[in-house]
Design a protein around this motif. Sequence first.
Motif, PDB file in Angstrom:
ATOM      1  N   THR A  78       0.847  -1.188   0.000  1.00  0.00           N
ATOM      2  CA  THR A  78       0.000   0.000   0.000  1.00  0.00           C
ATOM      3  C   THR A  78       0.888   1.246   0.000  1.00  0.00           C
ATOM      4  O   THR A  78       2.088   1.164   0.279  1.00  0.00           O
ATOM      5  CB  THR A  78      -0.886   0.022   1.249  1.00  0.00           C
ATOM      6  OG1 THR A  78      -0.036   0.178   2.411  1.00  0.00           O
ATOM      7  CG2 THR A  78      -1.698  -1.256   1.378  1.00  0.00           C
ATOM      8  N   PRO A  79       0.318   2.431  -0.302  1.00  0.00           N
ATOM      9  CA  PRO A  79       1.136   3.652  -0.242  1.00  0.00           C
ATOM     10  C   PRO A  79       1.802   3.841   1.119  1.00  0.00           C
ATOM     11  O   PRO A  79       2.963   4.277   1.183  1.00  0.00           O
ATOM     12  CB  PRO A  79       0.109   4.756  -0.543  1.00  0.00           C
ATOM     13  CG  PRO A  79      -0.900   4.083  -1.416  1.00  0.00           C
ATOM     14  CD  PRO A  79      -1.024   2.690  -0.877  1.00  0.00           C
ATOM     15  N   ALA A  80       1.123   3.518   2.194  1.00  0.00           N
ATOM     16  CA  ALA A  80       1.729   3.661   3.526  1.00  0.00           C
ATOM     17  C   ALA A  80       2.896   2.688   3.693  1.00  0.00           C
ATOM     18  O   ALA A  80       3.944   3.043   4.262  1.00  0.00           O
ATOM     19  CB  ALA A  80       0.671   3.430   4.606  1.00  0.00           C
ATOM     20  N   GLN A  81       2.714   1.453   3.233  1.00  0.00           N
ATOM     21  CA  GLN A  81       3.789   0.465   3.368  1.00  0.00           C
ATOM     22  C   GLN A  81       4.992   0.824   2.503  1.00  0.00           C
ATOM     23  O   GLN A  81       6.135   0.542   2.887  1.00  0.00           O
ATOM     24  CB  GLN A  81       3.254  -0.919   2.990  1.00  0.00           C
ATOM     25  CG  GLN A  81       2.293  -1.490   4.018  1.00  0.00           C
ATOM     26  CD  GLN A  81       1.573  -2.720   3.523  1.00  0.00           C
ATOM     27  OE1 GLN A  81       1.402  -2.925   2.309  1.00  0.00           O
ATOM     28  NE2 GLN A  81       1.136  -3.574   4.447  1.00  0.00           N
ATOM     29  N   ARG A  82       4.755   1.472   1.378  1.00  0.00           N
ATOM     30  CA  ARG A  82       5.888   1.854   0.521  1.00  0.00           C
ATOM     31  C   ARG A  82       6.746   2.945   1.141  1.00  0.00           C
ATOM     32  O   ARG A  82       7.874   3.168   0.701  1.00  0.00           O
ATOM     33  CB  ARG A  82       5.381   2.296  -0.854  1.00  0.00           C
ATOM     34  CG  ARG A  82       4.824   1.144  -1.678  1.00  0.00           C
ATOM     35  CD  ARG A  82       4.469   1.540  -3.096  1.00  0.00           C
ATOM     36  NE  ARG A  82       3.951   0.391  -3.845  1.00  0.00           N
ATOM     37  CZ  ARG A  82       3.645   0.410  -5.137  1.00  0.00           C
ATOM     38  NH1 ARG A  82       3.790   1.543  -5.832  1.00  0.00           N
ATOM     39  NH2 ARG A  82       3.198  -0.672  -5.734  1.00  0.00           N
ATOM     40  N   ARG A  83       6.234   3.609   2.172  1.00  0.00           N
ATOM     41  CA  ARG A  83       7.044   4.610   2.875  1.00  0.00           C
ATOM     42  C   ARG A  83       7.998   3.980   3.889  1.00  0.00           C
ATOM     43  O   ARG A  83       8.857   4.654   4.440  1.00  0.00           O
ATOM     44  CB  ARG A  83       6.124   5.617   3.563  1.00  0.00           C
ATOM     45  CG  ARG A  83       5.410   6.557   2.583  1.00  0.00           C
ATOM     46  CD  ARG A  83       4.778   7.742   3.291  1.00  0.00           C
ATOM     47  NE  ARG A  83       3.634   7.342   4.096  1.00  0.00           N
ATOM     48  CZ  ARG A  83       2.377   7.278   3.651  1.00  0.00           C
ATOM     49  NH1 ARG A  83       2.116   7.586   2.372  1.00  0.00           N
ATOM     50  NH2 ARG A  83       1.389   6.930   4.450  1.00  0.00           N
ATOM     51  N   ILE A  84       7.860   2.688   4.129  1.00  0.00           N
ATOM     52  CA  ILE A  84       8.774   1.993   5.039  1.00  0.00           C
ATOM     53  C   ILE A  84      10.160   1.927   4.402  1.00  0.00           C
ATOM     54  O   ILE A  84      10.303   1.571   3.228  1.00  0.00           O
ATOM     55  CB  ILE A  84       8.250   0.571   5.347  1.00  0.00           C
ATOM     56  CG1 ILE A  84       6.903   0.645   6.077  1.00  0.00           C
ATOM     57  CG2 ILE A  84       9.270  -0.213   6.171  1.00  0.00           C
ATOM     58  CD1 ILE A  84       6.219  -0.705   6.234  1.00  0.00           C
ATOM     59  N   LYS A  85      11.191   2.254   5.164  1.00  0.00           N
ATOM     60  CA  LYS A  85      12.561   2.280   4.645  1.00  0.00           C
ATOM     61  C   LYS A  85      13.321   0.972   4.884  1.00  0.00           C
ATOM     62  O   LYS A  85      14.310   0.706   4.203  1.00  0.00           O
ATOM     63  CB  LYS A  85      13.343   3.434   5.289  1.00  0.00           C
ATOM     64  CG  LYS A  85      12.728   4.819   5.074  1.00  0.00           C
ATOM     65  CD  LYS A  85      12.751   5.228   3.626  1.00  0.00           C
ATOM     66  CE  LYS A  85      12.266   6.656   3.451  1.00  0.00           C
ATOM     67  NZ  LYS A  85      12.224   7.061   2.026  1.00  0.00           N
ATOM     68  N   GLU A  86      12.893   0.199   5.875  1.00  0.00           N
ATOM     69  CA  GLU A  86      13.587  -1.073   6.139  1.00  0.00           C
ATOM     70  C   GLU A  86      13.111  -2.107   5.130  1.00  0.00           C
ATOM     71  O   GLU A  86      11.910  -2.348   4.985  1.00  0.00           O
ATOM     72  CB  GLU A  86      13.316  -1.568   7.554  1.00  0.00           C
ATOM     73  CG  GLU A  86      14.108  -2.828   7.884  1.00  0.00           C
ATOM     74  CD  GLU A  86      13.818  -3.392   9.267  1.00  0.00           C
ATOM     75  OE1 GLU A  86      14.609  -4.238   9.742  1.00  0.00           O
ATOM     76  OE2 GLU A  86      12.800  -2.997   9.882  1.00  0.00           O
ATOM     77  N   VAL A  87      14.053  -2.730   4.451  1.00  0.00           N
ATOM     78  CA  VAL A  87      13.704  -3.674   3.391  1.00  0.00           C
ATOM     79  C   VAL A  87      14.353  -5.030   3.641  1.00  0.00           C
ATOM     80  O   VAL A  87      15.381  -5.143   4.314  1.00  0.00           O
ATOM     81  CB  VAL A  87      14.125  -3.148   2.000  1.00  0.00           C
ATOM     82  CG1 VAL A  87      13.496  -1.790   1.725  1.00  0.00           C
ATOM     83  CG2 VAL A  87      15.638  -3.071   1.868  1.00  0.00           C
ATOM     84  N   TYR A  88      13.716  -6.022   3.085  1.00  0.00           N
ATOM     85  CA  TYR A  88      14.251  -7.389   3.113  1.00  0.00           C
ATOM     86  C   TYR A  88      15.189  -7.569   1.930  1.00  0.00           C
ATOM     87  O   TYR A  88      14.862  -7.213   0.797  1.00  0.00           O
ATOM     88  CB  TYR A  88      13.090  -8.381   3.054  1.00  0.00           C
ATOM     89  CG  TYR A  88      13.503  -9.809   2.821  1.00  0.00           C
ATOM     90  CD1 TYR A  88      14.342 -10.473   3.704  1.00  0.00           C
ATOM     91  CD2 TYR A  88      13.031 -10.505   1.711  1.00  0.00           C
ATOM     92  CE1 TYR A  88      14.703 -11.789   3.488  1.00  0.00           C
ATOM     93  CE2 TYR A  88      13.378 -11.826   1.494  1.00  0.00           C
ATOM     94  CZ  TYR A  88      14.221 -12.463   2.384  1.00  0.00           C
ATOM     95  OH  TYR A  88      14.593 -13.773   2.163  1.00  0.00           O
ATOM     96  N   THR A  89      16.364  -8.119   2.172  1.00  0.00           N
ATOM     97  CA  THR A  89      17.394  -8.206   1.139  1.00  0.00           C
ATOM     98  C   THR A  89      17.316  -9.457   0.282  1.00  0.00           C
ATOM     99  O   THR A  89      18.081  -9.600  -0.671  1.00  0.00           O
ATOM    100  CB  THR A  89      18.780  -8.180   1.801  1.00  0.00           C
ATOM    101  OG1 THR A  89      18.927  -9.357   2.619  1.00  0.00           O
ATOM    102  CG2 THR A  89      18.960  -6.935   2.666  1.00  0.00           C
ATOM    103  N   GLY A  90      16.415 -10.387   0.619  1.00  0.00           N
ATOM    104  CA  GLY A  90      16.349 -11.646  -0.109  1.00  0.00           C
ATOM    105  C   GLY A  90      17.162 -12.750   0.528  1.00  0.00           C
ATOM    106  O   GLY A  90      17.219 -13.859   0.000  1.00  0.00           O
ATOM    107  N   VAL A  91      17.796 -12.463   1.665  1.00  0.00           N
ATOM    108  CA  VAL A  91      18.636 -13.440   2.357  1.00  0.00           C
ATOM    109  C   VAL A  91      17.987 -13.780   3.689  1.00  0.00           C
ATOM    110  O   VAL A  91      17.618 -12.884   4.463  1.00  0.00           O
ATOM    111  CB  VAL A  91      20.055 -12.879   2.586  1.00  0.00           C
ATOM    112  CG1 VAL A  91      20.926 -13.881   3.345  1.00  0.00           C
ATOM    113  CG2 VAL A  91      20.701 -12.528   1.244  1.00  0.00           C
ATOM    114  N   MET A  92      17.847 -15.082   3.963  1.00  0.00           N
ATOM    115  CA  MET A  92      17.265 -15.511   5.236  1.00  0.00           C
ATOM    116  C   MET A  92      17.897 -16.816   5.688  1.00  0.00           C
ATOM    117  O   MET A  92      18.522 -17.540   4.900  1.00  0.00           O
ATOM    118  CB  MET A  92      15.747 -15.684   5.128  1.00  0.00           C
ATOM    119  CG  MET A  92      15.298 -16.841   4.256  1.00  0.00           C
ATOM    120  SD  MET A  92      13.504 -17.229   4.397  1.00  0.00           S
ATOM    121  CE  MET A  92      12.720 -15.725   3.898  1.00  0.00           C
TER     122      MET A  92
END
Length: 464
Positions: free
Chosen positions: A160-174
Motif C-alpha cells: 500500500t502507499p503507507a507500506q511503501r514509505r517503510i525504509k527497512e527492506v528485506y534483502t532476499g537473504v534468510m
Amino acid sequence: MALDIVIMAAGKGTRMKSALPKVLHRLAGLSLLEHVLHSASTLHAQRIVAVTGHGAEQVEAAVSAPNLQFVRQSPQLGTGHAVQQAAPLLHDEGVTLILNGDVPLIEPDTMRALVDACAGRHLALLTIVLPDPTGYGRVVRSGDPVGGTIEGIVEHKDATPAQRRIKEVYTGVMAAPTAALKRWLAALTNDNAAGEYYLTDVVAMAVREHVGVVATHAHDEAEVLGVNSPLQLADLERRYQRRLAERLMEAGVRLADPARLDVRGELLCGQDVEIDVNCVFEGRVELGDGVRISSHCVIRNARIEAGAVIHPFTHMDGEASGVRIGPRALVGPFARLRPGADLGEDVHIGNFVEVKNSSLARGAKANHLAYLGDATVGEKVNYGAGSITANYDGAYKHRTVIGANVHVGSNCVLVAPLTIGPGATIGAGSTLSKDAPAGQLTVARAKPVSLPGWTRPVKAPKAG
C-alpha cells in the motif's frame, strides 16, 4: 546441527540484454555466482544447492565449489517456487541459509551472523534501511517501525502507499530451521499480483506459528545490492574497487588515485608499495616491499619482488605458469612478459621487449625492441636491439642458451637449438644457426655486394 545453503540462480536477467545468463556476468574478474559461492564456501556447509533455470547447462558448467549440487527450476514461478525445488535435498534437522546468485558482495561474517541469529529456532532475515527502497520488499513491524516485532514482508508491487514509505527492506537473504522451512514451502500459494510463489510469505506463516522472526542488518548497502542491468553491474564494480582500494591504503599501499584501480583477482602487497593510475591486476599478483608500478600497466598472475620498478604500459600475463620479476629489476615501458618469464635480480627489460618461457640471470639486459622465447640467459648478458631467438621450427619449440657476460649485437637472429658460450660476442646483424664458442667474436653475415648501374623499379606512366 547441519547447515545447508540454497543459492537462487535461475533468473534470465532480461534487463542485462545479453545472451549470457545473468549470474555469469563478471564483477572484479569473477562471475556474480562465483563471488557468492566463494563466500558461502567459508561456512563449510554440509550441502550447497544452486537453483538454476535460464541457461542452466551453461551456469552449471561454469562454477564449482565443495559440496555443491544443482537443481533446476522450470518454469520460473517465483522465489518460493525456486526454494521448493531445493527442499528435497535439505537435511531435515538443521538450518538452511538462502542466498541470491546475483548479489555478489555479501560478506561471510554477515552470513554467519544470520545463521547464529537463527540458532535452529528462529526465522532470521537480513534487512537494511535504504533511503530509496523502491523495488524491495518492505519489512512490516508492529508498533515501533524500527524495533517492533516483525509481522511480515510485503513485496513492492503489492504494498500500500503507507507500506511503501517503510525504509527497512528485506534483502532476499534468510536463515530458517529446515524442518519448519519445508513445511512453510509446501503451504505457499500464488495469490498475489504477479501470480508467483513468494518466499517472503513464509514470514507470516512463522508469525502464525509463534516462531520468532528476528532481523540482522547488513554492514552496508553494497553488500546486498543485486545486479539486474549493465548500469547496476558497473556501479557495483566501482563500489567493490573503492572498498578494496581503501583496504589497500589502510594497509599502507600508496595509490595515486583510488578511483582508477582495478583488481580482478587477488592483489597482495608488501610495505611501501606504490601504484600509479589506471593499472589492472588480474589473477594472483604479489608485490614485494618497495615495488613501484607505473601508470597503465596490466599485470596477471605475477610475483614482483622487492624494489622492482615497472614502467608505464607494461603488460604481464603469467597464465598458469606465472611471471617472476626479481629484486630491483626494471621493466618497461611498453614491455610484454608472457608465461614462464623469470627475471633475476637487477635485470633490465626495456621498451618493446617480449619475454616468454625464458629466464634472465642477475644483471642481464635487453633494453630495446627484442624477443626472447625459450631462452636461458646468463648473468650480465647484453642483448642488443632488434635481436630475436628463432625458437619455433614450424612443429617444435627449441631452446637457446646464452652464457654469462655474452654480448649479442643489434639485429641478430639466434636460430634454436643454440648455445652461446660465456663471454662470447655476436656481431651485429648475424644470423646464427650453430653454437658460438666462449670468449670469441662470432659473425655470421653474408658478404656485402654492390651492383653498379642498378636502378630501383618505377611505376609505368598511366595511359591516356
